[in-house]
Design a protein around this motif. Structure first.
Motif, PDB file in Angstrom:
ATOM      1  N   ASP A  24      -3.749  10.431  -3.602  1.00 10.80           N
ATOM      2  CA  ASP A  24      -2.687  11.082  -2.839  1.00 10.80           C
ATOM      3  C   ASP A  24      -1.357  10.482  -3.265  1.00 10.80           C
ATOM      4  N   LEU A  25      -0.596  11.243  -4.064  1.00 18.31           N
ATOM      5  CA  LEU A  25       0.686  10.751  -4.553  1.00 18.31           C
ATOM      6  C   LEU A  25       1.628  10.416  -3.403  1.00 18.31           C
ATOM      7  N   HIS A  26       1.552  11.197  -2.340  1.00 15.87           N
ATOM      8  CA  HIS A  26       2.432  10.961  -1.193  1.00 15.87           C
ATOM      9  C   HIS A  26       2.172   9.597  -0.560  1.00 15.87           C
ATOM     10  N   SER A  27       0.891   9.218  -0.429  1.00 12.44           N
ATOM     11  CA  SER A  27       0.558   7.927   0.177  1.00 12.44           C
ATOM     12  C   SER A  27       0.957   6.773  -0.731  1.00 12.44           C
ATOM     13  N   ILE A  28       0.895   6.982  -2.046  1.00 12.29           N
ATOM     14  CA  ILE A  28       1.324   5.943  -2.980  1.00 12.29           C
ATOM     15  C   ILE A  28       2.831   5.732  -2.877  1.00 12.29           C
ATOM     16  N   LEU A  29       3.567   6.824  -2.783  1.00 10.81           N
ATOM     17  CA  LEU A  29       5.025   6.745  -2.751  1.00 10.81           C
ATOM     18  C   LEU A  29       5.542   6.250  -1.412  1.00 10.81           C
ATOM     19  N   PHE A  30       4.908   6.700  -0.309  1.00 12.29           N
ATOM     20  CA  PHE A  30       5.466   6.421   1.010  1.00 12.29           C
ATOM     21  C   PHE A  30       4.549   5.623   1.926  1.00 12.29           C
ATOM     22  N   GLY A  31       3.351   5.259   1.447  1.00  7.48           N
ATOM     23  CA  GLY A  31       2.464   4.419   2.234  1.00  7.48           C
ATOM     24  C   GLY A  31       1.683   5.187   3.291  1.00  7.48           C
ATOM     25  N   SER A  32       0.639   4.511   3.815  1.00 11.87           N
ATOM     26  CA  SER A  32      -0.188   5.127   4.855  1.00 11.87           C
ATOM     27  C   SER A  32      -0.875   4.041   5.680  1.00 11.87           C
ATOM     28  N   PRO A  33      -0.112   3.279   6.460  1.00  8.95           N
ATOM     29  CA  PRO A  33      -0.706   2.182   7.228  1.00  8.95           C
ATOM     30  C   PRO A  33      -1.657   2.648   8.323  1.00  8.95           C
ATOM     31  N   LEU A  34      -1.509   3.899   8.776  1.00 11.25           N
ATOM     32  CA  LEU A  34      -2.377   4.400   9.836  1.00 11.25           C
ATOM     33  C   LEU A  34      -3.771   4.736   9.312  1.00 11.25           C
ATOM     34  N   GLY A  35      -3.906   4.852   7.992  1.00  9.66           N
ATOM     35  CA  GLY A  35      -5.206   5.205   7.428  1.00  9.66           C
ATOM     36  C   GLY A  35      -5.789   4.110   6.558  1.00  9.66           C
ATOM     37  N   ILE A  36      -5.412   2.869   6.789  1.00 15.34           N
ATOM     38  CA  ILE A  36      -5.875   1.752   5.972  1.00 15.34           C
ATOM     39  C   ILE A  36      -7.357   1.496   6.223  1.00 15.34           C
ATOM     40  N   SER A  37      -8.103   1.252   5.144  1.00 16.02           N
ATOM     41  CA  SER A  37      -9.548   1.044   5.240  1.00 16.02           C
ATOM     42  C   SER A  37      -9.871  -0.434   5.461  1.00 16.02           C
ATOM     43  N   LEU A  38     -11.135  -0.708   5.799  1.00 10.79           N
ATOM     44  CA  LEU A  38     -11.564  -2.082   6.052  1.00 10.79           C
ATOM     45  C   LEU A  38     -11.444  -2.936   4.794  1.00 10.79           C
ATOM     46  N   SER A  39     -11.791  -2.370   3.641  1.00 12.63           N
ATOM     47  CA  SER A  39     -11.667  -3.120   2.389  1.00 12.63           C
ATOM     48  C   SER A  39     -10.207  -3.447   2.093  1.00 12.63           C
ATOM     49  N   ASP A  40      -9.308  -2.514   2.409  1.00 13.76           N
ATOM     50  CA  ASP A  40      -7.879  -2.771   2.226  1.00 13.76           C
ATOM     51  C   ASP A  40      -7.394  -3.864   3.165  1.00 13.76           C
ATOM     52  N   VAL A  41      -7.960  -3.897   4.368  1.00 18.33           N
ATOM     53  CA  VAL A  41      -7.591  -4.934   5.341  1.00 18.33           C
ATOM     54  C   VAL A  41      -7.946  -6.312   4.799  1.00 18.33           C
ATOM     55  N   LYS A  42      -9.176  -6.470   4.303  1.00 22.60           N
ATOM     56  CA  LYS A  42      -9.617  -7.753   3.760  1.00 22.60           C
ATOM     57  C   LYS A  42      -8.766  -8.157   2.558  1.00 22.60           C
ATOM     58  N   GLN A  43      -8.490  -7.187   1.707  1.00 27.22           N
ATOM     59  CA  GLN A  43      -7.690  -7.439   0.513  1.00 27.22           C
ATOM     60  C   GLN A  43      -6.269  -7.846   0.883  1.00 27.22           C
ATOM     61  N   THR A  44      -5.703  -7.173   1.870  1.00 24.89           N
ATOM     62  CA  THR A  44      -4.340  -7.479   2.319  1.00 24.89           C
ATOM     63  C   THR A  44      -4.253  -8.879   2.894  1.00 24.89           C
ATOM     64  N   ILE A  45      -5.234  -9.236   3.723  1.00 21.68           N
ATOM     65  CA  ILE A  45      -5.245 -10.571   4.324  1.00 21.68           C
ATOM     66  C   ILE A  45      -5.327 -11.645   3.247  1.00 21.68           C
ATOM     67  N   PHE A  46      -6.198 -11.451   2.269  1.00 22.29           N
ATOM     68  CA  PHE A  46      -6.367 -12.430   1.195  1.00 22.29           C
ATOM     69  C   PHE A  46      -5.076 -12.609   0.395  1.00 22.29           C
ATOM     70  N   ILE A  47      -4.460 -11.497  -0.006  1.00 20.87           N
ATOM     71  CA  ILE A  47      -3.239 -11.572  -0.821  1.00 20.87           C
ATOM     72  C   ILE A  47      -2.093 -12.184  -0.025  1.00 20.87           C
ATOM     73  N   CYS A  48      -1.972 -11.811   1.239  1.00 18.11           N
ATOM     74  CA  CYS A  48      -0.900 -12.358   2.076  1.00 18.11           C
ATOM     75  C   CYS A  48      -1.040 -13.862   2.243  1.00 18.11           C
ATOM     76  N   LEU A  49      -2.265 -14.313   2.489  1.00 15.35           N
ATOM     77  CA  LEU A  49      -2.500 -15.753   2.626  1.00 15.35           C
ATOM     78  C   LEU A  49      -2.177 -16.482   1.326  1.00 15.35           C
ATOM     79  N   LEU A  50      -2.552 -15.894   0.198  1.00 11.25           N
ATOM     80  CA  LEU A  50      -2.282 -16.505  -1.097  1.00 11.25           C
ATOM     81  C   LEU A  50      -0.785 -16.660  -1.336  1.00 11.25           C
ATOM     82  N   VAL A  51      -0.019 -15.615  -1.039  1.00 12.32           N
ATOM     83  CA  VAL A  51       1.433 -15.664  -1.242  1.00 12.32           C
ATOM     84  C   VAL A  51       2.074 -16.708  -0.329  1.00 12.32           C
TER      85      VAL A  51
END
Length: 290
Positions: free
Chosen positions: A126-153
């Motif tokens: 979905d080009l629209h979600s890439i350009l403008f994001g979609s936090p309301l539809g974030i998946s569980l795998s994305d949640v784990k990935q986000t937490i890991f990257i945020c902690l690393l940074v």
């Protein structure tokens, strides 16, 4: 969703929390906002607004290529983000073209490549979600990935906090006292690329640069102390994310755009009423920060 006339402040806040997707969106957006706000202080001090813009736009072809190869989107985005930075440095060293011009050339080229790849590679991206994001539809795998990257940074920025602060403020002095500025340069760029990756899900490629720049710019108007600047930057980023998501939920607005607009309004408030640098200089309002 229509906003009822009898809606109270309590229900305005609590009703969205009954939905699991809203709880997940609020948590993830706040986490991403905190990381971007943390990094934003360094980028503002360094004057890397254009670099943040370049990295955020350059990750788009990486997302498409990762999809085509069956790899995680974050991996492709990170590789292309770092690759764009390396290309900027290479062109700058090998030509007489100034850095801001090189940045503009590279990030527009990468962004255009991403758009072309999306049009040619058959996918359900979905080009629209890439350009403008979609936090309301974030998946569980994305949640784990986000937490890991945020902690690393956060860990990287915390470990090298003092060296990075000196490097951003005065790189020549940092080099004179024996600090490895080459390492810090690419460490900061790596953190920037990682932040751009996690920002994709919440606000998208186009608006993630605002997440990386606006909180730091707001804090820069409110205080001269870097530690206070970091705290204000993180808080303003989190608050704007919460406001943006709630407003988008009740008024059926674009979530990423609502978050960035909330950040912009907070910046405008600081621009007008900052104690020392605001137009009206309401010193009593922020007497605790100098």
């Amino acid at each position: 969703m229509e906003l009822c006339s009898f809606l109270t402040l309590d229900s305005f806040i609590t009703d969205p929390l009954t939905h699991e997707f809203m709880r997940k969106a609020l948590l993830m957006s706040s986490l991403v906002a905190a990381v971007c706000g943390f990094l934003s202080s360094y980028l503002t001090l360094k004057g890397w607004a254009l670099m943040g813009d370049a990295v955020s736009h350059s990750v788009m072809p990486g997302v498409v290529v990762a999809y085509a190869l069956g790899l995680p989107f974050s991996l492709g985005a990170f590789i292309f983000g770092v690759g764009s930075v390396a290309l900027i440095g290479f062109i700058k060293q090998k030509s007489r073209v100034k850095e801001d011009t090189v940045i503009g050339l590279v990030f527009t080229g990468f962004f255009a490549l991403g758009i072309v790849l999306v049009s040619k590679i058959k996918s359900n991206i979905d080009l629209h979600s890439i350009l403008f994001g979609s936090p309301l539809g974030i998946s569980l795998s994305d949640v784990k990935q986000t937490i890991f990257i945020c902690l690393l940074v956060v860990i990287l920025l915390s470990i090298f906090r003092k060296d990075l602060m000196l490097y951003c403020f005065d790189p020549r002095h940092a080099k004179t006292v024996g600090i490895n500025v080459f390492f810090l340069h690419y460490l900061l760029l790596t953190c920037l690329s990682l932040a751009a990756v996690v920002g994709l899900q919440s606000v998208g490629i186009i608006l993630v640069v605002a997440m990386l720049i606006t909180p730091g710019a707001t804090a820069y108007l409110l205080t001269d102390k870097f530690d206070n600047m970091t705290v204000i930057s993180v808080l303003s980023a989190i608050i704007s994310s919460l406001i943006g998501i709630y407003v988008s939920f009740w008024f059926d607005l674009e979530t990423g755009g609502s978050i960035v607009l909330a950040q912009t309004f907070i910046f405008l408030f600081a621009f007008l009423f900052a104690p020392r640098y605001g137009i009206f200089k309401l010193k009593k309002l922020f007497a605790g920060y100098k």
